[in-house]
Design a protein around this motif. Structure first.
Motif, short mmCIF file in Angstrom:
data_model
loop_
_atom_site.label_atom_id
_atom_site.label_comp_id
_atom_site.label_asym_id
_atom_site.label_seq_id
_atom_site.Cartn_x
_atom_site.Cartn_y
_atom_site.Cartn_z
N ASP A 1 0.86 -1.19 0.00
CA ASP A 1 0.00 0.00 0.00
C ASP A 1 0.89 1.23 0.00
O ASP A 1 1.44 1.63 1.03
CB ASP A 1 -0.91 -0.01 1.24
N VAL A 2 1.04 1.85 -1.17
CA VAL A 2 1.98 2.97 -1.30
C VAL A 2 1.59 4.12 -0.38
O VAL A 2 2.45 4.82 0.16
CB VAL A 2 2.07 3.42 -2.77
N TYR A 3 0.28 4.32 -0.15
CA TYR A 3 -0.15 5.42 0.70
C TYR A 3 0.20 5.16 2.16
O TYR A 3 0.49 6.09 2.92
CB TYR A 3 -1.65 5.66 0.55
N GLY B 1 2.63 7.57 4.08
CA GLY B 1 2.14 8.23 5.28
C GLY B 1 2.97 7.94 6.51
O GLY B 1 3.24 8.83 7.33
N VAL B 2 3.40 6.68 6.66
CA VAL B 2 4.25 6.32 7.79
C VAL B 2 5.58 7.08 7.73
O VAL B 2 6.06 7.62 8.74
CB VAL B 2 4.50 4.80 7.82
N THR B 3 6.16 7.17 6.54
CA THR B 3 7.45 7.84 6.40
C THR B 3 7.34 9.34 6.70
O THR B 3 8.19 9.92 7.39
CB THR B 3 8.03 7.62 4.99
N THR B 4 6.28 9.99 6.21
CA THR B 4 6.12 11.42 6.50
C THR B 4 5.78 11.64 7.97
O THR B 4 6.16 12.66 8.56
CB THR B 4 5.03 12.04 5.61
N VAL C 1 -1.05 -2.03 -9.71
CA VAL C 1 -1.44 -1.06 -8.69
C VAL C 1 -1.19 0.35 -9.21
O VAL C 1 -0.09 0.66 -9.69
CB VAL C 1 -0.63 -1.28 -7.39
N ASP C 2 -2.22 1.21 -9.14
CA ASP C 2 -2.03 2.61 -9.51
C ASP C 2 -1.22 3.31 -8.43
O ASP C 2 -1.45 3.12 -7.22
CB ASP C 2 -3.39 3.31 -9.65
N LEU C 3 -0.28 4.14 -8.83
CA LEU C 3 0.56 4.88 -7.90
C LEU C 3 0.12 6.33 -7.85
O LEU C 3 -0.43 6.86 -8.83
CB LEU C 3 2.03 4.79 -8.33
N PRO C 4 0.35 7.01 -6.72
CA PRO C 4 -0.07 8.41 -6.61
C PRO C 4 0.76 9.31 -7.50
O PRO C 4 1.91 9.01 -7.82
CB PRO C 4 0.17 8.73 -5.13
#
Length: 282
Positions: A99-101, A105-108, A175-178
């Protein structure tokens, strides 16, 4: 990777997906003096919302205390965890690698925790080599958003000859990426980078006034509203071109006598080649 010595108060903080790797996780942390290592442990079914981090649980020594199934880790992943703990603080975070989001999100969130964007914050790095491709994209995007340093680690050797057989077989899903808009340099800024590159290739130094005269001859837009005042032209050059380029690390200024010499950095050179298409037809 930025290996300059941090100040007394700042620490080197690394975000590293705990993928199916060992050396590419451990050795960069060891060699570059990591103080804190956030290991992103794959937890595809975790209950928390995307990007949420339980920082108290992250400091647990036992994987079971952070709601990670120890049996789900390979022996070499557990070995990597233990090896890093010998020289750095290890903080493990469950995250869905696919899950790229979630990864982003965890990294930010980690970056915010360590005030990585502030002058008095810690220095943040992200390893984009040790997890699946989607996790790498999430870490890389997060680093770009918060101004952290992503890095890639090339392996010394692979387990099999890639010339004989592919790395993978079949596909499970797409998977679509942001998509995030990148703050690309303006056409004027690219033109100035090109001027600095050409001058450097000829071993010539470049002063601000040289750039102004060159830009006036080519009718660059940042001078059109500046008027005839010499001071106004300097101000326009600084405001619309040099200040943004300097903030991004694309150019350096050096005081030599009564003149400011503008120098192209290695990053600025790469950016020029990446965006010189903007000058086509000019």
């Amino acid at each position: 990777m930025d290996t300059s010595v941090p100040s007394v108060s700042e620490r080197r903080v690394h975000v590293v997906p705990l993928g199916y790797e060992r050396d590419r996780i451990v050795e960069p942390l060891r060699r570059h003096g990591a103080d804190v290592a956030y290991l992103l442990v794959d937890a595809p079914d975790r209950d928390a919302a995307r990007g949420d981090v339980d920082f108290d649980a992250a400091q647990a020594v036992d994987p079971g205390d952070i709601r990670i199934d120890p049996d789900g880790l390979t022996a070499y992943q557990r070995d990597a965890w233990a090896a890093v703990a010998e020289f750095a603080e290890v903080r493990a975070i469950p995250v869905a690698h696919a899950d790229v989001y979630d990864v982003l999100g965890v990294t930010t969130t980690v970056a915010a925790r360590h005030r990585a964007s502030a002058e008095d914050g810690d220095r943040l790095f992200g390893n984009v080599s040790t997890g699946p491709r989607i996790a790498a994209v999430g870490v890389a995007l997060a680093c770009m958003i918060v101004g952290a340093r992503p890095y890639s680690v090339e392996p010394e050797r692979h387990r099999h000859d890639r010339r004989e057989e592919p790395l993978t077989t079949g596909i499970e899903r797409t998977v679509d990426l942001p998509i995030y808009p990148m703050d690309a340099p303006t056409t004027d800024q690219v033109a100035v980078l090109g001027r600095l590159h050409d001058r450097a290739e000829g071993n010539l130094t470049t002063e601000k006034w040289n750039l102004i005269e060159w830009a006036r001859e080519r009718e660059l837009s940042f001078l059109r509203e500046a008027g005839e005042s010499r001071t106004a032209k300097y101000r326009a050059l600084e405001t619309h071109v040099l200040s943004p380029l300097r903030e991004r690390g694309y150019v350096d200024l050096e005081d030599i006598g009564r003149s400011d010499t503008v120098r192209l950095t290695e990053t600025g050179r790469r950016v020029f080649f990446a965006f010189k298409h903007k000058l086509d037809g000019r």
